[in-house]
Design a protein around this motif. Structure first.
Motif, PDB file in Angstrom:
ATOM      1  N   ARG A  73       0.820  -1.204   0.000  1.00 38.75           N
ATOM      2  CA  ARG A  73       0.000   0.000   0.000  1.00 38.75           C
ATOM      3  C   ARG A  73       0.857   1.257   0.000  1.00 38.75           C
ATOM      4  NH1 ARG A  73      -5.341   0.768   1.496  1.00 38.75           N
ATOM      5  NH2 ARG A  73      -5.423  -1.427   2.120  1.00 38.75           N
ATOM      6  N   PHE A  74       0.472   2.183  -0.891  1.00 40.64           N
ATOM      7  CA  PHE A  74       1.215   3.451  -1.025  1.00 40.64           C
ATOM      8  C   PHE A  74       0.186   4.558  -1.126  1.00 40.64           C
ATOM      9  CE2 PHE A  74       4.766   5.949  -1.359  1.00 40.64           C
ATOM     10  CZ  PHE A  74       5.116   6.448  -2.603  1.00 40.64           C
ATOM     11  N   SER A  75       0.183   5.449  -0.145  1.00 38.46           N
ATOM     12  CA  SER A  75      -0.829   6.497  -0.078  1.00 38.46           C
ATOM     13  C   SER A  75      -0.236   7.845  -0.452  1.00 38.46           C
ATOM     14  CB  SER A  75      -1.409   6.579   1.340  1.00 38.46           C
ATOM     15  OG  SER A  75      -1.926   5.325   1.736  1.00 38.46           O
ATOM     16  N   LEU A  76      -1.003   8.597  -1.209  1.00 36.34           N
ATOM     17  CA  LEU A  76      -0.634   9.973  -1.554  1.00 36.34           C
ATOM     18  C   LEU A  76      -1.538  10.910  -0.773  1.00 36.34           C
ATOM     19  CD1 LEU A  76       1.046  11.867  -3.457  1.00 36.34           C
ATOM     20  CD2 LEU A  76      -0.929  11.798  -4.998  1.00 36.34           C
ATOM     21  N   ILE A  77      -0.936  11.917  -0.159  1.00 35.83           N
ATOM     22  CA  ILE A  77      -1.683  12.834   0.705  1.00 35.83           C
ATOM     23  C   ILE A  77      -1.506  14.253   0.202  1.00 35.83           C
ATOM     24  CG2 ILE A  77      -1.982  13.656   3.076  1.00 35.83           C
ATOM     25  CD1 ILE A  77      -0.343  10.923   3.758  1.00 35.83           C
ATOM     26  N   LEU A  78      -2.630  14.917  -0.010  1.00 35.66           N
ATOM     27  CA  LEU A  78      -2.621  16.347  -0.298  1.00 35.66           C
ATOM     28  C   LEU A  78      -2.930  17.035   1.016  1.00 35.66           C
ATOM     29  CD1 LEU A  78      -3.324  14.832  -3.011  1.00 35.66           C
ATOM     30  CD2 LEU A  78      -4.397  16.986  -3.722  1.00 35.66           C
ATOM     31  N   GLU A  79      -1.932  17.685   1.586  1.00 31.50           N
ATOM     32  CA  GLU A  79      -2.058  18.215   2.947  1.00 31.50           C
ATOM     33  C   GLU A  79      -3.152  19.287   3.039  1.00 31.50           C
ATOM     34  OE1 GLU A  79      -0.631  17.042   5.547  1.00 31.50           O
ATOM     35  OE2 GLU A  79       0.834  15.701   4.643  1.00 31.50           O
ATOM     36  N   SER A  80      -3.220  20.157   2.064  1.00 27.79           N
ATOM     37  CA  SER A  80      -4.241  21.210   2.008  1.00 27.79           C
ATOM     38  C   SER A  80      -4.531  21.454   0.534  1.00 27.79           C
ATOM     39  CB  SER A  80      -3.745  22.476   2.698  1.00 27.79           C
ATOM     40  OG  SER A  80      -4.699  23.513   2.588  1.00 27.79           O
ATOM     41  N   ALA A  81      -5.560  20.791   0.036  1.00 30.05           N
ATOM     42  CA  ALA A  81      -5.804  20.759  -1.404  1.00 30.05           C
ATOM     43  C   ALA A  81      -6.004  22.157  -1.982  1.00 30.05           C
ATOM     44  CB  ALA A  81      -7.018  19.894  -1.694  1.00 30.05           C
ATOM     45  N   SER A  82      -5.460  22.335  -3.176  1.00 29.64           N
ATOM     46  CA  SER A  82      -5.646  23.597  -3.896  1.00 29.64           C
ATOM     47  C   SER A  82      -6.130  23.285  -5.302  1.00 29.64           C
ATOM     48  CB  SER A  82      -4.334  24.382  -3.946  1.00 29.64           C
ATOM     49  OG  SER A  82      -3.358  23.665  -4.676  1.00 29.64           O
ATOM     50  N   THR A  83      -6.719  24.287  -5.949  1.00 29.59           N
ATOM     51  CA  THR A  83      -7.321  24.059  -7.271  1.00 29.59           C
ATOM     52  C   THR A  83      -6.289  23.612  -8.302  1.00 29.59           C
ATOM     53  OG1 THR A  83      -7.129  26.419  -7.736  1.00 29.59           O
ATOM     54  CG2 THR A  83      -9.249  25.646  -6.872  1.00 29.59           C
ATOM     55  N   ASN A  84      -5.036  24.011  -8.148  1.00 27.17           N
ATOM     56  CA  ASN A  84      -4.023  23.603  -9.124  1.00 27.17           C
ATOM     57  C   ASN A  84      -3.588  22.142  -8.947  1.00 27.17           C
ATOM     58  OD1 ASN A  84      -2.332  23.713  -6.916  1.00 27.17           O
ATOM     59  ND2 ASN A  84      -1.149  25.468  -7.630  1.00 27.17           N
ATOM     60  N   GLN A  85      -4.185  21.474  -7.991  1.00 24.81           N
ATOM     61  CA  GLN A  85      -3.943  20.045  -7.838  1.00 24.81           C
ATOM     62  C   GLN A  85      -5.045  19.204  -8.482  1.00 24.81           C
ATOM     63  OE1 GLN A  85      -3.269  20.203  -3.482  1.00 24.81           O
ATOM     64  NE2 GLN A  85      -1.199  19.442  -3.892  1.00 24.81           N
ATOM     65  N   THR A  86      -5.977  19.861  -9.136  1.00 27.69           N
ATOM     66  CA  THR A  86      -6.956  19.144  -9.956  1.00 27.69           C
ATOM     67  C   THR A  86      -6.218  18.451 -11.088  1.00 27.69           C
ATOM     68  OG1 THR A  86      -8.807  20.596  -9.447  1.00 27.69           O
ATOM     69  CG2 THR A  86      -8.890  19.431 -11.551  1.00 27.69           C
ATOM     70  N   SER A  87      -6.355  17.136 -11.170  1.00 25.62           N
ATOM     71  CA  SER A  87      -5.556  16.379 -12.128  1.00 25.62           C
ATOM     72  C   SER A  87      -5.975  14.919 -12.108  1.00 25.62           C
ATOM     73  CB  SER A  87      -4.069  16.492 -11.764  1.00 25.62           C
ATOM     74  OG  SER A  87      -3.253  15.884 -12.748  1.00 25.62           O
ATOM     75  N   MET A  88      -5.347  14.141 -13.019  1.00 29.04           N
ATOM     76  CA  MET A  88      -5.450  12.688 -12.975  1.00 29.04           C
ATOM     77  C   MET A  88      -4.220  12.178 -12.234  1.00 29.04           C
ATOM     78  SD  MET A  88      -6.774   9.743 -13.856  1.00 29.04           S
ATOM     79  CE  MET A  88      -7.693   9.601 -15.379  1.00 29.04           C
ATOM     80  N   TYR A  89      -4.444  11.316 -11.250  1.00 32.40           N
ATOM     81  CA  TYR A  89      -3.342  10.760 -10.474  1.00 32.40           C
ATOM     82  C   TYR A  89      -3.222   9.265 -10.774  1.00 32.40           C
ATOM     83  CZ  TYR A  89      -3.096  15.152  -8.021  1.00 32.40           C
ATOM     84  OH  TYR A  89      -2.924  16.484  -7.725  1.00 32.40           O
ATOM     85  N   LEU A  90      -2.004   8.847 -11.092  1.00 36.95           N
ATOM     86  CA  LEU A  90      -1.747   7.457 -11.447  1.00 36.95           C
ATOM     87  C   LEU A  90      -0.740   6.856 -10.483  1.00 36.95           C
ATOM     88  CD1 LEU A  90      -1.408   7.860 -15.301  1.00 36.95           C
ATOM     89  CD2 LEU A  90      -3.228   6.649 -14.139  1.00 36.95           C
ATOM     90  N   CYS A  91      -1.065   5.670 -10.009  1.00 35.48           N
ATOM     91  CA  CYS A  91      -0.169   4.900  -9.154  1.00 35.48           C
ATOM     92  C   CYS A  91       0.432   3.773  -9.988  1.00 35.48           C
ATOM     93  CB  CYS A  91      -0.946   4.327  -7.977  1.00 35.48           C
ATOM     94  SG  CYS A  91      -0.003   3.229  -6.900  1.00 35.48           S
ATOM     95  N   ALA A  92       1.679   3.415  -9.699  1.00 34.71           N
ATOM     96  CA  ALA A  92       2.337   2.315 -10.406  1.00 34.71           C
ATOM     97  C   ALA A  92       3.199   1.522  -9.438  1.00 34.71           C
ATOM     98  CB  ALA A  92       3.192   2.843 -11.553  1.00 34.71           C
ATOM     99  N   SER A  93       3.480   0.291  -9.804  1.00 33.78           N
ATOM    100  CA  SER A  93       4.403  -0.529  -9.013  1.00 33.78           C
ATOM    101  C   SER A  93       5.301  -1.314  -9.951  1.00 33.78           C
ATOM    102  CB  SER A  93       3.629  -1.484  -8.095  1.00 33.78           C
ATOM    103  OG  SER A  93       3.048  -2.540  -8.828  1.00 33.78           O
ATOM    104  N   SER A  94       6.449  -1.744  -9.422  1.00 27.66           N
ATOM    105  CA  SER A  94       7.372  -2.563 -10.207  1.00 27.66           C
ATOM    106  C   SER A  94       8.261  -3.358  -9.261  1.00 27.66           C
ATOM    107  CB  SER A  94       8.237  -1.698 -11.124  1.00 27.66           C
ATOM    108  OG  SER A  94       9.190  -0.980 -10.367  1.00 27.66           O
TER     109      SER A  94
END
Lengths: 113, 114
Positions: A73-94
Motif C-alpha cells: 500500500r502506497f498512499s498519496l496525501i494532499l495536505e491542504s488541497a488547492s485548485t491547481n492540484q486538480t488532475s489525474m493521479y496514477l499509481c504504479a508498481s514494479s
C-alpha cells in the motif's frame, strides 16, 4: 497478472481539505510510484518508494506527502488541497531492476473546487 | 539528465493506413526504452520494450518499434491501424543506473478515423 488498484476513480474535494489517495498492489513489488497526468505535460513523478517506510521525492513533490506503512500500500496525501492540484493521479508498481516495466492502476481523477 | 521528446501531440490516421509515432530521447547514460498505451479512462499498459539484442521489437497487437542508437530514437510503427488502436501513446526511458525510474514523453494521441 499484476493488479494495481486505486481506491477511487473519481473524487471531488474542496480547497483546503486534506485528501488521501490510496493505492494497493498484489504482486509483492518493492517499488511504488505516484504520478500526476495533465494534458500536454505527460506524466510527472510526485513521489516514489523502494521499500516499506521509505520515500523519495520525485519531480513535483510540493504540496504532497506519501505514506508506505505496508509493502502493498502506497498512499498519496494532499495536505491542504488547492485548485491547481486538480488532475489525474496514477499509481504504479514494479519489481526491482531498471529493466522492469511499471504496472499502472486505472487512475483517480481528482477535482478540487 | 534524461529527457524524452514526442514530436507529435496528435496524429489522426485513416483505418487500415500505416502510422509512425516518433520518439527521441537524450540521456547521459545508457537507457532501456518503453512504449506504453493508455486507452480512454484507463491507466497505462506496457506495449513493448527494448532492453538489448535485436533493435526491432514487436508487440502482440502488430506494433513494432526500432531502437536507433545513433539518432537516439525509438519510433513506434504499425503497418495497418484499427479503430481499436485509438489511444494515447507514451514513450519512456529508464536509465541504467540501478534505480527503476521512468522518464516519460508528453504523449501522442492517435485517433483512427473510420
Amino acid at each position: 497478472d499484476v493488479k494495481v488498484t486505486q481506491s477511487s476513480r473519481y473524487l471531488v474535494k474542496r480547497t483546503g481539505e486534506k485528501v488521501f489517495l490510496e493505492c494497493v498492489q498484489d504482486m509483492d513489488h518493492e517499488n511504488m510510484f505516484w504520478y500526476r497526468q495533465d494534458p500536454g505535460l505527460g506524466l510527472r513523478l510526485i513521489y516514489f518508494s523502494y521499500d516499506v517506510k521509505m520515500k523519495e521525492k520525485g519531480d513535483i513533490p510540493e504540496g504532497y506527502s506519501v505514506s508506505r506503512e505496508k509493502k502493498e500500500r502506497f498512499s498519496l496525501i494532499l495536505e491542504s488541497a488547492s485548485t491547481n492540484q486538480t488532475s489525474m493521479y496514477l499509481c504504479a508498481s514494479s519489481t526491482t531492476g531498471e529493466d522492469q516495466p511499471q504496472h499502472f492502476g486505472d487512475g483517480t481523477r481528482l477535482s478540487i473546487l | 539528465a534524461q529527457s524524452v521528446t514526442q514530436l507529435d501531440s496528435q496524429v489522426p490516421v485513416f483505418e487500415e493506413a500505416p502510422v509512425e509515432l516518433r520518439c527521441n530521447y537524450s540521456s547521459s547514460v545508457s537507457v532501456y526504452l518503453f512504449w506504453y498505451v493508455q486507452y480512454p479512462n484507463q491507466g497505462l499498459q506496457l506495449l513493448l520494450k527494448y532492453l538489448s539484442g535485436s533493435t526491432l521489437v514487436e508487440s502482440i497487437n502488430g506494433f513494432e518499434a526500432e531502437f536507433n542508437k545513433s539518432q537516439t530514437s525509438f519510433h513506434l510503427r504499425k503497418p495497418s491501424v484499427h479503430i481499436s488502436d485509438t489511444a494515447e501513446y507514451f514513450c519512456a526511458v529508464s536509465p541504467k543506473t540501478g534505480a527503476n525510474n521512468l522518464f516519460f514523453g508528453t504523449g501522442t494521441r492517435l485517433t483512427v478515423i473510420p
